[in-house]
Motif scaffolding. Sequence first.
Motif, mmCIF file in Angstrom:
data_model
loop_
_atom_site.group_PDB
_atom_site.id
_atom_site.type_symbol
_atom_site.label_atom_id
_atom_site.label_comp_id
_atom_site.label_asym_id
_atom_site.label_seq_id
_atom_site.Cartn_x
_atom_site.Cartn_y
_atom_site.Cartn_z
ATOM 1 N N ASN A 36 36.045 18.923 -114.965
ATOM 2 C CA ASN A 36 36.466 17.814 -115.826
ATOM 3 C C ASN A 36 37.966 17.568 -115.726
ATOM 4 O O ASN A 36 38.430 16.416 -115.670
ATOM 5 C CB ASN A 36 36.066 18.108 -117.275
ATOM 6 N N LYS A 41 39.459 13.927 -116.435
ATOM 7 C CA LYS A 41 38.666 13.577 -117.613
ATOM 8 C C LYS A 41 38.135 12.149 -117.529
ATOM 9 O O LYS A 41 38.006 11.456 -118.541
ATOM 10 C CB LYS A 41 39.469 13.814 -118.890
ATOM 11 N N LEU A 64 29.494 16.191 -118.104
ATOM 12 C CA LEU A 64 29.856 14.840 -117.675
ATOM 13 C C LEU A 64 28.861 13.823 -118.239
ATOM 14 O O LEU A 64 29.257 12.747 -118.698
ATOM 15 C CB LEU A 64 29.885 14.767 -116.147
#
Length: 226
Positions: A36, A41, A64
């Motif tokens: 991530n 992100k 995710l």
Amino acid sequence: MKSLNLNEKTLMYYGRLARGQASLHFSQFGEDIIINILLKKKKEGFYLDIGAHDPFVFSNTALLYHEKGWRGINVDLDQRYVDRLQEQRPRDINLCCAIGGENGTIDAVIFENGAFNTADPGRQARLMQDNTSAEKRSVPMRTIPSLLDEHLPPGATIDFLNIDVEGIDFIALQANDWTRFRPAVIAVETHGMNLHDPASNRVFQLLVSKGYQLRSQVWVTSIFTL
């Protein structure tokens, strides 16, 4: 209906999570947290999860999907897990087949504990010695490019590739068309990776030759970025 009693420790964990002071993860060793971060992100990306196994257990893509709004293609050679993925990830494309070096069929061994399922003959022989629940099956096999040519939605690109195919990861990656499909982040199991000499590993050699850098090693998982 029984009431839910939360002790002080549990309340502390939930409080930390709500304030962003703790991280939720699904991966076996927390790989999804690092993935991530390396993906910056990113929200609403697209992944290809090969050897996806369970929609939650040991999953490098569950975070995710559920927290970042991603979707993708999940591939597993065990129909039991494809059914679970279909139920829990309706936004995803969930396919039952093996991924390898050519299109065709391959003999796979399916175990009661699907985490040990494999199409690699060497691993089959070793694991079947100690496991009487193993069942040999002939399953369809696809290369990464042929599968994506058929199932990748129009306009979509692969942002993250997760590959865990129990012994034939290198063969599957070698068959990719790297001119067309270049995920920003790749996570792949590299059993036996020597961190003092990573260049001795075939997966490392291949991905570096395609322009990738090894950014993290989490137990048996190597994580590469462009």
